[in-house]
Structure formats: structure tokens, C-alpha cells
Write an enzyme that holds these catalytic residues in place. Structure first.
Site, PDB file in Angstrom:
ATOM      1  N   VAL A  26       1.979   7.135  13.473  1.00  0.00           N
ATOM      2  CA  VAL A  26       1.239   6.023  12.860  1.00  0.00           C
ATOM      3  C   VAL A  26       1.969   4.702  13.108  1.00  0.00           C
ATOM      4  O   VAL A  26       1.333   3.662  13.339  1.00  0.00           O
ATOM      5  CB  VAL A  26       1.021   6.273  11.345  1.00  0.00           C
ATOM      6  CG1 VAL A  26       0.355   5.070  10.695  1.00  0.00           C
ATOM      7  CG2 VAL A  26       0.165   7.522  11.132  1.00  0.00           C
ATOM      8  N   GLU A  83      10.125  16.588  14.584  1.00  0.00           N
ATOM      9  CA  GLU A  83      10.383  16.459  13.148  1.00  0.00           C
ATOM     10  C   GLU A  83       9.546  17.515  12.423  1.00  0.00           C
ATOM     11  O   GLU A  83       8.318  17.519  12.540  1.00  0.00           O
ATOM     12  CB  GLU A  83       9.971  15.055  12.696  1.00  0.00           C
ATOM     13  CG  GLU A  83      10.451  14.714  11.315  1.00  0.00           C
ATOM     14  CD  GLU A  83      10.034  13.317  10.893  1.00  0.00           C
ATOM     15  OE1 GLU A  83       8.850  12.964  11.083  1.00  0.00           O
ATOM     16  OE2 GLU A  83      10.880  12.596  10.348  1.00  0.00           O
ATOM     17  N   GLU A 138      10.343   1.757   9.948  1.00  0.00           N
ATOM     18  CA  GLU A 138      11.257   2.863   9.618  1.00  0.00           C
ATOM     19  C   GLU A 138      10.484   4.146   9.852  1.00  0.00           C
ATOM     20  O   GLU A 138       9.559   4.464   9.096  1.00  0.00           O
ATOM     21  CB  GLU A 138      11.700   2.767   8.152  1.00  0.00           C
ATOM     22  CG  GLU A 138      12.525   1.535   7.837  1.00  0.00           C
ATOM     23  CD  GLU A 138      13.886   1.555   8.483  1.00  0.00           C
ATOM     24  OE1 GLU A 138      14.366   2.641   8.848  1.00  0.00           O
ATOM     25  OE2 GLU A 138      14.466   0.470   8.662  1.00  0.00           O
ATOM     26  N   CYS A 150      13.157  11.758   6.176  1.00  0.00           N
ATOM     27  CA  CYS A 150      13.403  11.212   7.511  1.00  0.00           C
ATOM     28  C   CYS A 150      14.839  11.461   7.936  1.00  0.00           C
ATOM     29  O   CYS A 150      15.146  11.591   9.107  1.00  0.00           O
ATOM     30  CB  CYS A 150      13.110   9.725   7.533  1.00  0.00           C
ATOM     31  SG  CYS A 150      14.049   8.810   6.299  1.00  0.00           S
ATOM     32  N   GLY A 174       6.973   5.302   7.735  1.00  0.00           N
ATOM     33  CA  GLY A 174       6.065   6.438   7.864  1.00  0.00           C
ATOM     34  C   GLY A 174       6.360   7.161   9.155  1.00  0.00           C
ATOM     35  O   GLY A 174       7.462   7.065   9.712  1.00  0.00           O
ATOM     36  N   SER A 175       5.369   7.864   9.647  1.00  0.00           N
ATOM     37  CA  SER A 175       5.582   8.688  10.842  1.00  0.00           C
ATOM     38  C   SER A 175       5.649   7.823  12.100  1.00  0.00           C
ATOM     39  O   SER A 175       5.072   6.735  12.155  1.00  0.00           O
ATOM     40  CB  SER A 175       4.441   9.692  10.970  1.00  0.00           C
ATOM     41  OG  SER A 175       3.217   8.992  11.137  1.00  0.00           O
ATOM     42  N   THR A 176       6.313   8.349  13.108  1.00  0.00           N
ATOM     43  CA  THR A 176       6.400   7.637  14.388  1.00  0.00           C
ATOM     44  C   THR A 176       5.007   7.482  14.991  1.00  0.00           C
ATOM     45  O   THR A 176       4.676   6.449  15.577  1.00  0.00           O
ATOM     46  CB  THR A 176       7.372   8.383  15.321  1.00  0.00           C
ATOM     47  OG1 THR A 176       8.679   8.299  14.732  1.00  0.00           O
ATOM     48  CG2 THR A 176       7.417   7.767  16.710  1.00  0.00           C
ATOM     49  N   LYS A 223       0.845  -1.200   0.000  1.00  0.00           N
ATOM     50  CA  LYS A 223       0.000   0.000   0.000  1.00  0.00           C
ATOM     51  C   LYS A 223       0.876   1.245   0.000  1.00  0.00           C
ATOM     52  O   LYS A 223       1.455   1.627   1.012  1.00  0.00           O
ATOM     53  CB  LYS A 223      -0.910   0.048   1.241  1.00  0.00           C
ATOM     54  CG  LYS A 223      -1.970   1.140   1.074  1.00  0.00           C
ATOM     55  CD  LYS A 223      -2.574   1.578   2.383  1.00  0.00           C
ATOM     56  CE  LYS A 223      -1.937   2.795   2.972  1.00  0.00           C
ATOM     57  NZ  LYS A 223      -1.939   4.009   2.135  1.00  0.00           N
TER      58      LYS A 223
END
Ligand code: NAD
Length: 507
Positions: free
Chosen positions: A251, A401, A269, A303, A247-249, A194
Site C-alpha cells: 500500500v 514478511e 514506515e 514491522c 503500513g504495508s510496503t 485515519k
């Protein structure tokens, strides 16, 4: 820096004519619309016009994709093929991607707003990773123990883990799927992929090449769609054995929690807030160049952005002045122009968030010595290269971030203080140390808690080198020689030959 961004409509029309504009879901070897008939429209972040339409997958589509991936794993030839055969197919796929490199790059530029020259570089990097993974397919191996006596033998074999959910973000759409999928395939896994709902084009384009390369039906399934609707069930469904997420920390944490109910293997990651430490004896020209590159590459939507500049107080004033001068000259412009260094930000909402970070830094007492907000443009959303100076390590701008073209400069007085500041945030993805002194460069690099530390360079990468984060930057590593092994389970075969010593003999 360019004050007003003018977009070249002829160049845009030529690019649009070369890329697919409408994308269906790829399930069990075939493209099809979503069962619901729904679609997602992607507006180019630089040009403000609709560039792509993707089918919007829902639960019914995910169900078919997971069934297909499960059947291809449980019954299909893919996991049972020899490594040499899988390797040959992956090499063929790499060649097919390379032959379409310009189309892949143009799609990522149109959908993500990144400069076209950079997107081409990313695609070349992606092709190299596919080839590296193809090599690893032939080198997966286990261990043997012949030390248990003459009649025992221990074999540790590696078997593909099964069905993998691969979930990717919008900032490096094709590069990031290329850090996951080829290694899962090399190991013999099957996958449901996805991409981000904002940048699905290049990943869906891959579906067109799979059959020609020889990947059997059902081995790779690609669904465009939203996170809550299909990303979340991809982390909980019992048909899935492993989740590989970038993705983001925020999520990522939700995904780990959701997956815990079925205890899936997780590869995560996540975000970063990466320091570049500049000592007085550094090659100042090189350090400044890397600092500018680290802050503004991919508009800071990276990132690995080296946006936290920790500069020794003895050189800070001079460094900051020169950094601002160089930042002023960074070309922010139409991403389809090959001279552009910084393109558009991903969405109007994201631009507003980045501006909010800078405004908050100002409120907290930092100096905005360059930029700070959006640039005037005919369409799309562009932000000025922005420098936040006199920041303190405790400020939000120095810890969170930001994901925009914003450099934050923090001064330090000693090496110990620099290390403390570097390690003081929740993240630990990467860092760099700038010093000509061996003890400083290597000694400090060893004290920084991050997955990658560069010395006297920044953001170099190689398929051979593992990449991933300490602490809240992630779990596990991608790339490197263990990258295919990561998509396997170890199985112990404990073998016996000859008469067995009985546990109990009747008297
Ligand atoms: P995001 O977390 O919003 O989304 C990532 C993916 O997760 C998307 O495909 C999204 O649709 C999906 N998703 C959303 N909700 C979900 C849910 N509940 N369950 C499962 N999947 C869900 O991230 P983004 O905004 O697309 O990307 C930017 C972030 O990615 C930044 O934080 C960046 O640092 C991080 N990133 C990390 C790396 C790395 O290698 N460490 C690389 C690139 C980007």
C-alpha cells in the site's frame, strides 16, 4: 503452550464496561456521525464479539475534515503560536492521555487482540513520546550565515509544512499515531488522521481530549474509514501538503505513486524482514530470550519482528532445540489476562494467510519443528508459536514478511555469508547481532543495511533515537531530534542592508 484457549467472560464484560463502544468522526472540534450514516463494526479478534462501532467516513466527511485542517492552518492561531505555547498544550495533552492510560490500553487490546500488559506498556511509551515532542516544539530552529560580507545575512528558517495526512495500521494503533501526530503538532502543522478500519477506537478517543488540552478546532481531525475510500484521497488531495504513512510496503508504494501527481512530501514506515545474527561466542541465554521475544512479540504482527534467525552452523543444532523448547512455553492466551504473552491474530483472513506461509515453507522443503497452525479456542483466532527450521535464504518464508508468530531459522557458515543473507531481502528496517566479541558485534552491525541495528539486545527503543527503514522498508525517519523538523519546510531569507551594488548603471 496452552492447547485450548478459554476466555473469561466476566473479565471481558468488566473491560467492555470501562471503554467507549461507539465512536463518531472527529471533525473541526466536534464529534459527528458519517454523512452517509454508515458504520463499521469491529469484532474482537480474541473474543469473537462486537466490541466497537465506528462511523464510516466517506468523501463528504473527508472534504469537511480537509477544509477544517486547511482553514486551521491558513487562518488559525496554531501555526503562529510560540513554540513554548504549543509545548505547554502538548504536555497537557500527554497528561490527559496518561490519566486515561487504562482505557486506551483496553481499547487496543479489545480491537487488536494484543496482551493487556503489553498494551499498557505501549501507552506508557506513547505518553513519553508526546512529552518528547512537546520538548522539541521549543527547539525548532534554523541556521544563519553571516559570512557573505558586511551587508548580507542569510537566514534559513523552518516553517510548518501545512496540512498533514496521517495514515496508520492496526498492529500498534495508538503507539504509531503517537510517533507522528505530536511531532506534526509541535511543528505547527494541522492534520487529518485515519487509523486502520480495524482498530480506530483509541485514536478516536484522543479526539475527546484535544479541546481540554487547548488544541484549537480543526487542528486535528480524525476519520475512521477504509483505505480506498478515504486513505487514497488523503494522498492525492491538493489541500494536503505531506503524507505520513505507516503500513504495508504494497500500500505504501501505491500511496507514493498516487501522491506523485501533486508531489507531496512523503514519510513512509513500511514492512520488515529483520534478521537476528547469532554467533558462536554470543551469550546464548540472552540471545535465545531475544530470539523468542523477537519472533512472538505482538504475535509477530510487528514491522520490527526479529523473525529471521541467522544462526552459525557450529551452534545451530543446540540453538534450535532450545529455541523450540522456549517457544513451546510461550503463553498464548486471552489477551485480557495479564499473564498472556501472545494474544490473537488480527482477523480470520490474516490467520489463514500466515498458515499459508508456513504450509508453503513446508512444500519448499523446510522443517516445521513446532506449531504451524491455529490453536483450538472458544472464540477468536489464535495461532501456535511456530518454528520453521532448515530454511534456505531463497525460500519465500525467509524473504517475505509473514506477520504472524513464526520464526524462521537459517544456518550460516561465516560472517561474510551471514551479512550477505542479512542484506539479501527487499527490506532493511532493523537487525540485531549477537556476539561477545567487539569486532564481530560492531563490525557486522556496520555492514548491515538497516535503519536500526541492535547489538546484544533486541527491539529497545527510545524517543531520542530515529526509527525507519532502508530500501523497501520506507522513506525517512520518525522520532529522534529531527522528528518535528521533518514536518517543516526550510525557507531561505537572504537579507541585504546598506547600499546595493548595482547590476547595471546607465552610462
Ligand atoms: P496496510 O498497508 O494494509 O494499511 C495501512 C493503512 O493504510 C490503513 O489505515 C489502511 O486503511 C490504509 N490504506 C489502505 N489502502 C490505502 C490506499 N490505497 N491509500 C492510502 N491508505 C490506504 O497495513 P496494515 O495491514 O494495516 O499494517 C501492517 C503493515 O504495516 C505491515 O506491513 C507492517 O510491517 C507495517 N508496519 C510498519 C511499521 C514501521 O514503522 N515500519 C510499523 C507498523 C506496521
Amino acid at each position: 503452550m496452552t492447547a485450548a484457549i478459554r476466555l473469561d467472560s466476566t473479565r471481558l464484560a468488566e473491560t467492555l464496561a470501562r471503554v467507549p463502544r461507539s465512536h463518531e468522526l472527529f471533525v473541526n472540534g466536534r464529534f459527528a456521525p458519517a454523512k452517509s450514516g454508515k458504520t463499521i463494526e469491529r469484532v474482537s479478534p480474541a473474543h469473537g464479539i462486537k466490541v466497537s462501532t465506528y462511523a464510516e467516513a466517506g468523501g463528504a466527511d473527508l472534504d469537511l475534515a480537509l477544509d477544517a485542517a486547511r482553514a486551521a492552518f491558513d487562518n488559525g492561531p496554531w501555526p503562529a503560536m510560540s513554540g513554548a505555547e504549543r509545548s505547554r498544550i502538548l504536555h497537557k495533552l500527554a497528561d490527559l492521555i496518561e490519566a486515561k492510560l487504562d482505557v486506551f490500553a483496553a481499547l487496543d487490546t479489545l480491537e487488536a487482540g494484543k496482551p493487556i500488559s503489553q498494551a499498557r506498556g505501549e501507552m506508557a511509551g506513547a505518553v513519553d513520546i508526546w512529552r518528547y515532542a512537546a520538548g522539541l516544539a521549543r527547539d525548532l530552529h534554523g541556521e544563519t550565515y553571516s559570512t557573505f560580507g558586511a551587508n548580507k545575512l542569510g537566514l534559513v528558517v523552518r516553517e510548518p509544512i501545512g496540512v498533514v495526512s496521517i495514515i496508520t495500521p492496526w498492529n500498534f494503533p495508538f503507539l504509531i499515531v503517537s510517533q507522528k501526530l505530536p511531532f506534526a503538532l509541535a511543528a505547527g502543522c494541522t492534520a487529518v488522521v485515519k487509523p486502520s478500519e480495524m482498530t480506530s477506537g483509541s485514536t478516536l478517543l484522543l479526539g475527546q481530549l484535544l479541546a481540554e488540552a487547548g488544541i484549537p478546532e480543526g487542528v486535528v481531525n480524525i476519520l475512521s474509514g477504509y483505505g480506498p475510500q478515504i486513505g487514497a484521497p488523503m494522498t492525492t488531495d491538493p489541500r494536503v501538503d505531506m503524507v505520513s504513512f505507516t503500513g504495508s510496503t504494497r500500500v505504501g508504494k501505491a500511496a507514493v505513486a498516487a501522491a506523485s501527481a501533486t508531489l507531496k512530501k512523503m514519510s513512509m514506515e513500511l514492512g520488515g524482514k529483520n534478521p537476528q545474527l547469532v554467533f558462536p561466542d554470543a551469550d546464548m541465554d540472552a540471545a535465545l530470550d531475544a530470539a523468542v521475544f523477537g519472533a512472538y512479540f505482538n504475535a509477530g504482527e510487528c514491522c520490527n519482528a526479529g523473525s529471521r534467525l541467522l544462526v552459525h552452523q557450529d551452534i545451530a543444532a543446540e540453538f534450535e532445540a532450545e529455541f523450540v523448547e522456549r517457544s513451546r512455553k510461550v503463553v498464548v492466551d486471552d489477551p485480557l489476562d495479564s499473564r498472556t504473552l501472545v494474544g490473537a491474530l488480527i482477523s480470520p483472513q490474516h490467520l489463514a494467510l500466515v498458515e499459508g506461509h508456513v504450509a508453503n515453507a513446508k512444500l519448499q522443503g523446510a522443517d516445521i519443528t513446532l506449531g504451524g497452525g491455529r490453536l483450538e479456542s472458544e472464540a477468536g483466532q489464535f495461532m501456535a508459536a511456530t518454528v520453521v527450521a532448515q530454511a534456505r535464504p531463497s525460500m519465500a518464508i525467509a524473504r517475505d514478511e509473514v506477520f504472524g508468530p513464526v520464526a524462521t531459522i537459517i544456518r550460516f557458515a561465516s560472517a561474510d555469508e551471514a551479512v550477505t543473507i542479512a542484506n539479501s531481502v527487499d527490506y532493511g528496517l532493523s537487525a540485531s547481532v549477537w556476539s561477545r566479541d567487539f569486532d564481530t558485534a560492531v563490525g557486522i552491525a556496520r555492514r548491515i543495511r538497516a535503519g536500526t541495528v541492535w547489538t546484544n539486545t533486541f527491539m529497545d527503543g527510545a524517543a531520542e533515537l530515529p526509527f525507519g527503514g532502508f530500501r523497501q522498508s520506507g522513506i525517512g525517519r520518525e522520532l529522534g531530534r529531527n522528528a518535528a523538523a521533518d514536518y517543516t519546510e526550510e525557507k531561505t531569507l537572504h537579507l541585504h542592508c546598506g547600499p546595493r551594488t548595482a547590476w547595471w548603471l546607465p552610462r
